[in-house]
Write an enzyme that holds these catalytic residues in place. Structure first.
Site, mmCIF file in Angstrom:
data_model
loop_
_atom_site.group_PDB
_atom_site.id
_atom_site.type_symbol
_atom_site.label_atom_id
_atom_site.label_comp_id
_atom_site.label_asym_id
_atom_site.label_seq_id
_atom_site.Cartn_x
_atom_site.Cartn_y
_atom_site.Cartn_z
ATOM 1 N N ARG A 53 0.737 -1.271 0.208
ATOM 2 C CA ARG A 53 -0.059 0.091 -0.046
ATOM 3 C C ARG A 53 0.771 1.169 -0.310
ATOM 4 O O ARG A 53 2.440 1.217 0.014
ATOM 5 C CB ARG A 53 -0.518 0.379 1.081
ATOM 6 C CG ARG A 53 -0.641 -0.909 2.135
ATOM 7 C CD ARG A 53 0.694 0.073 3.055
ATOM 8 N NE ARG A 53 0.152 1.227 3.255
ATOM 9 C CZ ARG A 53 1.488 2.060 3.756
ATOM 10 N NH1 ARG A 53 2.219 1.444 3.205
ATOM 11 N NH2 ARG A 53 0.932 3.032 3.749
ATOM 12 N N GLY A 54 0.328 1.935 -0.034
ATOM 13 C CA GLY A 54 0.956 3.855 -0.171
ATOM 14 C C GLY A 54 1.324 4.154 -1.824
ATOM 15 O O GLY A 54 1.353 3.046 -2.592
ATOM 16 N N ALA A 55 0.944 5.405 -2.285
ATOM 17 C CA ALA A 55 0.284 5.044 -3.265
ATOM 18 C C ALA A 55 1.689 5.490 -4.425
ATOM 19 O O ALA A 55 1.140 4.229 -5.685
ATOM 20 C CB ALA A 55 -0.177 7.370 -3.778
ATOM 21 N N GLN A 99 -2.126 2.154 9.626
ATOM 22 C CA GLN A 99 -0.460 2.229 8.806
ATOM 23 C C GLN A 99 0.587 2.843 9.991
ATOM 24 O O GLN A 99 1.635 3.167 9.923
ATOM 25 C CB GLN A 99 -0.421 2.903 7.588
ATOM 26 C CG GLN A 99 -2.272 2.122 6.584
ATOM 27 C CD GLN A 99 -2.940 2.167 6.754
ATOM 28 O OE1 GLN A 99 -3.758 3.350 7.930
ATOM 29 N NE2 GLN A 99 -4.292 2.090 5.489
ATOM 30 N N ASP A 146 -2.195 10.269 -2.253
ATOM 31 C CA ASP A 146 -2.571 9.531 -2.724
ATOM 32 C C ASP A 146 -2.979 10.215 -4.397
ATOM 33 O O ASP A 146 -3.109 9.493 -5.620
ATOM 34 C CB ASP A 146 -3.635 8.966 -2.303
ATOM 35 C CG ASP A 146 -3.555 8.223 -1.724
ATOM 36 O OD1 ASP A 146 -3.321 8.208 -0.105
ATOM 37 O OD2 ASP A 146 -3.011 6.849 -1.548
ATOM 38 N N ASN A 206 -5.325 12.069 0.443
ATOM 39 C CA ASN A 206 -5.139 11.618 1.761
ATOM 40 C C ASN A 206 -5.486 10.691 2.296
ATOM 41 O O ASN A 206 -6.982 10.375 2.091
ATOM 42 C CB ASN A 206 -4.184 12.755 2.215
ATOM 43 C CG ASN A 206 -2.800 11.339 2.668
ATOM 44 O OD1 ASN A 206 -1.788 10.872 1.218
ATOM 45 N ND2 ASN A 206 -1.958 11.479 3.684
#
Lengths: 343, 343
Positions: free
Chosen positions: A45-47, A195, A236, A246
């Site tokens: 995950r994480g853009a 997260q 994001d 985000n």
């Protein structure tokens, strides 16, 4: 830091972030469907990390195609791209990376399929390498905004784990730390998926950068008490007008920062900037399943059975709340983004 | 609703709120030390409920004293009061209820010990009965502020479970609902101890009042989207200047409400108003153990081993963020509280 994502023995190897911090485990994806599932299930995950992983998923899927003509091969790659693009709606890096792979493919029409396959692999590795390089560059630009002795509030994980390495918001933290600034990070735990608690605290502890975990609800009171000097988050998707999508809760942090006169910085590479989206209210917000809210990491239920739940995974922070956007090209006001990153 | 606290067969019977919503279990406290432990371990919580429980703890402890002279008996009761007063520092109702029991004792110097014991029991029952009556009265006053069709954001649990019954903030909700207003509650889950998810959602579902669970981080985005019409919370202590101590995260809700032009109401009986404390910054804020943040309800750890944690259980919302305080005597501006409740 262990790599978030890499090519390893013909597979896309992902650090399984859904198991952190309890277990450091890797997931070897040997087909693009497994890559897509890993994105959907937040194992990666994480853009920026999603973008890199999707590019590798395209390259991986392309290897397995048996087509011998360009047209048939291209149809196969396009289907793989569509499958990967359908995993998550908000982070624009996913679509950016897939588009870049499609452009690469289109530019190779004259090549034999075996050569195109090799070049798609190369391109995905290039996207990964560039991501790390961009993070290091934006880290250097952002570090100038952080003074010795300051405490930085961050929300979610915009770290090495959210990227191919080094991180965006935490890239700025790392760069300031490497310059010898004695800084401290307050990490919002970031419900529902935590997260912050699971990933940000873990990766900063790995690097021995001082970090303190708080619940999301504590940020306001700690700002009032003077304990926080600046806020620093990832993104994001950044719209053309400088609005920032985000992780859910980012908007609250931005409003609180403004109310307390604190700077609110967004750190993101150009792959997060989406000039095709005019403003934040056009950014699709992913709604995720209620179970992320009603139970935690496999623990017992924390709400009554059958409770009604809202679970938007992201929110939009209007540009007016954003002090500046830290990119690999420098630090810009939100309204300067369209000019700086326009074609 | 099952009673939060009651006298039952010579014991103080508490609904064990640490087990909700999974299990509806009762804890029969047969000595005052068990009552004190139950308060400290959050088996009973909520400022008014803590006050009522402490009064019953004093009465319970008094029954077991073997002293025959007033002075010896009074020393024994005083020691019990000190033990109970040391359980939690922030909610003033605890000290208010204990003081009231001490005053009752002091007024009975001329009576035989057996009669004093009976009268202390009576007084604790009176405190319980008055608490419910005050909640019903403040509920009626507050309901006038809620319009048909509105959605109310609440934080933590200021319900029947936080009081002897009916609730403060949720007393207002119940009164509006009983008047036939079609309202809806958005419940902040309220990390770290999740009183919103576990208790507020549970008790409103029991009464079939529409309630939707959200994480604390969602409140801002939902305010921006126009989904919330007013905020309504309880209080652990209200200072003479109208500053309000309440569950951590309340201050963030208040700042967000102001930024979105939404009213922010505090509902509390006079036992929560502490005119001896001039302003909020003199209210002691309880710091609780890190484990409340790093794991959840007996689930697996959600943060790395050894993570540094802050865990203030309360914050202070300055009077300027409070639209009005809803009491059993009516609805007042925060600055009117000192006059209204002064001796």
């Amino acid at each position: 830091m262990v790599p978030t994502v890499e090519w390893k023995d013909g597979a896309v190897r992902l650090l399984d972030q859904s198991r952190l911090p309890e277990k450091v485990e890797f997931l070897d994806c040997r087909d693009y469907q497994t890559v897509a599932r890993a994105i959907r299930e937040l194992r990666v995950r994480g853009a920026p990390a999603i973008g890199v992983t999707a590019a590798m998923g395209v390259a991986l899927g392309a290897q397995s195609l048996t087509a011998t003509s360009y047209d048939e091969f291209a149809r196969g790659v396009t289907a793989i791209c569509e499958h990967l693009a359908a995993t998550r709606p908000t982070a624009v890096n996913l679509f950016w990376a897939i588009e870049r792979m499609k452009r690469t493919l289109a530019g190779l029409r004259a090549q034999p399929v075996v050569e195109i396959k090799r070049r798609l692999l190369d391109e995905s590795q290039r996207i990964l390498d560039e991501d790390i390089a961009m993070n290091r560059a934006l880290g250097r630009h952002g570090a100038a905004l952080v003074r010795d002795g300051q405490t930085i509030l961050t929300h979610c994980n915009a770290g090495a784990l959210a990227t191919a390495g080094y991180g965006t918001a935490l890239g700025v933290v790392r760069a300031a730390w490497e310059q010898g600034k004695r800084i401290r990070v307050l990490a919002d735990e970031t419900r529902p998926v935590l997260q912050g608690a699971r990933l940000t605290v873990w990766e900063l502890m790995q690097d021995q950068i001082p970090v303190t975990l708080i619940t999301d609800s504590m940020a306001g009171a700690l700002m009032k008490s003077g304990l926080i000097h600046l806020c620093l988050v990832g993104a994001d998707r950044i719209a053309a007008n400088g609005d920032v999508a985000n992780k859910i809760g980012t908007y609250s942090v931005a409003v609180l920062a403004k109310a307390h006169g604190l700077p609110f910085y967004v750190a993101a590479p150009h792959s997060t900037i989406d000039l095709a989206t005019a403003s934040g209210n056009q950014i699709p917000i992913e709604q995720r399943k209620p179970q992320e809210v009603t139970s935690l990491c496999g623990g017992p239920p924390i709400a009554p059975l059958g409770a009604d739940v809202l679970n938007p995974a992201f929110d939009v922070t209007p540009a007016e709340f954003v002090t500046a956007i830290i990119t690999e090209r420098g630090v810009f006001k939100p309204h300067e983004i369209a000019d700086q990153f326009g074609s």
